[in-house]
Design an enzyme around this catalytic site. Structure first.
Site, short mmCIF file in Angstrom:
data_model
loop_
_atom_site.label_atom_id
_atom_site.label_comp_id
_atom_site.label_asym_id
_atom_site.label_seq_id
_atom_site.Cartn_x
_atom_site.Cartn_y
_atom_site.Cartn_z
N LYS A 182 0.84 -1.21 0.00
CA LYS A 182 0.00 0.00 0.00
C LYS A 182 0.87 1.26 0.00
CE LYS A 182 -3.79 -2.13 2.64
NZ LYS A 182 -4.72 -1.91 3.78
N TYR A 195 -12.72 -3.14 -2.29
CA TYR A 195 -13.18 -3.02 -0.91
C TYR A 195 -14.70 -2.90 -0.86
CZ TYR A 195 -8.36 -2.39 0.82
OH TYR A 195 -7.05 -2.58 1.18
N PHE A 251 -15.31 5.27 7.29
CA PHE A 251 -13.90 5.54 6.97
C PHE A 251 -13.57 5.29 5.50
CE2 PHE A 251 -14.14 1.16 8.58
CZ PHE A 251 -13.53 0.45 7.56
N ARG A 311 -1.30 -14.52 4.42
CA ARG A 311 -2.11 -13.82 5.44
C ARG A 311 -1.42 -13.92 6.81
NH1 ARG A 311 -6.58 -10.30 4.76
NH2 ARG A 311 -7.63 -11.14 6.59
N THR A 320 -5.43 -7.02 10.95
CA THR A 320 -5.66 -5.71 10.31
C THR A 320 -5.05 -4.55 11.10
OG1 THR A 320 -7.74 -6.62 9.46
CG2 THR A 320 -7.47 -4.22 9.37
N ARG A 367 2.81 -6.35 9.33
CA ARG A 367 2.13 -5.27 10.03
C ARG A 367 2.67 -5.12 11.45
NH1 ARG A 367 -3.90 -6.93 7.74
NH2 ARG A 367 -3.84 -5.69 5.83
N ASN A 390 -1.79 0.19 7.10
CA ASN A 390 -1.23 -1.08 7.59
C ASN A 390 -0.37 -1.81 6.55
OD1 ASN A 390 -3.34 -1.82 5.99
ND2 ASN A 390 -4.45 -2.96 7.56
N HIS A 443 -1.86 -5.20 1.67
CA HIS A 443 -3.11 -5.96 1.51
C HIS A 443 -2.74 -7.39 1.14
CE1 HIS A 443 -6.96 -7.43 0.03
NE2 HIS A 443 -6.28 -7.91 -1.00
N GLU A 466 -9.05 -11.42 -7.14
CA GLU A 466 -8.17 -10.25 -6.96
C GLU A 466 -6.98 -10.28 -7.91
OE1 GLU A 466 -7.34 -9.94 -2.75
OE2 GLU A 466 -9.41 -9.36 -2.30
P1 IDP Z 1 -7.61 -6.75 5.93
O1 IDP Z 1 -6.80 -5.77 5.09
O2 IDP Z 1 -6.84 -7.18 7.15
O3 IDP Z 1 -8.14 -7.90 5.11
P2 IDP Z 1 -10.29 -5.57 5.89
O4 IDP Z 1 -11.31 -5.69 6.98
O5 IDP Z 1 -10.55 -6.31 4.62
O6 IDP Z 1 -8.87 -5.95 6.52
O7 IDP Z 1 -10.15 -4.01 5.58
C1 IDP Z 1 -9.47 -3.56 4.43
C2 IDP Z 1 -8.63 -2.36 4.82
O8 IDP Z 1 -9.49 -1.29 5.22
C3 IDP Z 1 -7.71 -2.58 6.01
O9 IDP Z 1 -6.49 -3.22 5.65
C4 IDP Z 1 -7.49 -1.16 6.50
O10 IDP Z 1 -6.54 -0.47 5.69
C5 IDP Z 1 -8.86 -0.54 6.26
N1 IDP Z 1 -9.72 -0.61 7.47
C6 IDP Z 1 -10.40 -1.69 7.94
N2 IDP Z 1 -11.08 -1.39 9.05
C7 IDP Z 1 -10.83 -0.09 9.30
C8 IDP Z 1 -11.26 0.84 10.34
O11 IDP Z 1 -12.03 0.49 11.25
N3 IDP Z 1 -10.79 2.12 10.25
C9 IDP Z 1 -9.95 2.52 9.24
N4 IDP Z 1 -9.54 1.71 8.26
C10 IDP Z 1 -9.96 0.41 8.28
MG MG Z 2 -9.60 -7.91 3.61
#
Ligand code: IDP
Ligand code: MG
Length: 155
Positions: free
Chosen positions: A9, A49, A57, A85, A91, A102, A112, A115, A126
């Protein structure tokens, strides 16, 4: 063998972590079968997403993910989706275990660093979203016999 998608990212690109992250996946024994820089836009992010478009957000996430190009990686290996993963960590980077990407490099839930696809089904979608068919290279590195036993390598 599975192929999974990783995006380094803008938070990882800005922090100068492209080489460090790629190095971890290479050393693990995953094969890099696709790699490029790509500037994302809100259209591809609304697809990628889709599970988050209604969250408050989401606009901030789009700003964050379009701040610089991302590095797109297609990584191949046995159980590559779950292996990658695990290497990524949870996350929220503050909760991610040391030893994960991370956990070692992040302090944020949103910024973070990487992805990674979460299921084999999503990985297939994807990889196809971020790479044209001609951008995925089906080669077998000569190191494979040192990475897997013959039965594993055949699967
Ligand atoms: P992941 O990347 O660990 O699979 P996901 O739930 O798919 O997590 O969320 C995608 C991305 O959205 C996260 O990696 C993060 O950058 C962002 N994200 C997820 N939840 C939040 C939140 O509560 N606040 C801000 N950003 C978030
Ligand atoms: Mg995800």
């Amino acid at each position: 063998m599975e192929t999974t998608l990783v995006l380094i990212k803008p938070s990882g690109v800005q922090r100068g972590l492209i080489g460090e992250i790629l190095n971890r996946f290479e050393r693990k024994g995953l094969t890099v079968v696709g790699m490029k820089l790509k500037q994302l836009d809100s259209e591809i992010l609304r697809e990628h997403y889709a599970h988050l478009v209604d969250r408050p957000f989401f606009p901030s996430l789009v700003r964050s993910m379009t701040a610089t190009p991302v590095v797109c990686l297609a990584l191949r290996g046995l159980d590559a989706v779950s292996v990658v993963r695990q290497m990524t960590g949870v996350t929220n980077s503050r909760l991610a275990l040391p030893g994960t990407i991370r956990g070692d490099f992040g302090m944020s839930g949103q910024e973070n660093i990487v992805h990674a696809s979460d299921t084999p089904e999503n990985a297939a979608l994807e990889v196809a979203r971020f790479f044209a068919p001609g951008e995925i290279f089906d080669y077998k590195p000569c190191t494979l016999p040192a990475i897997y036993n013959p039965d594993e390598a055949a699967s």
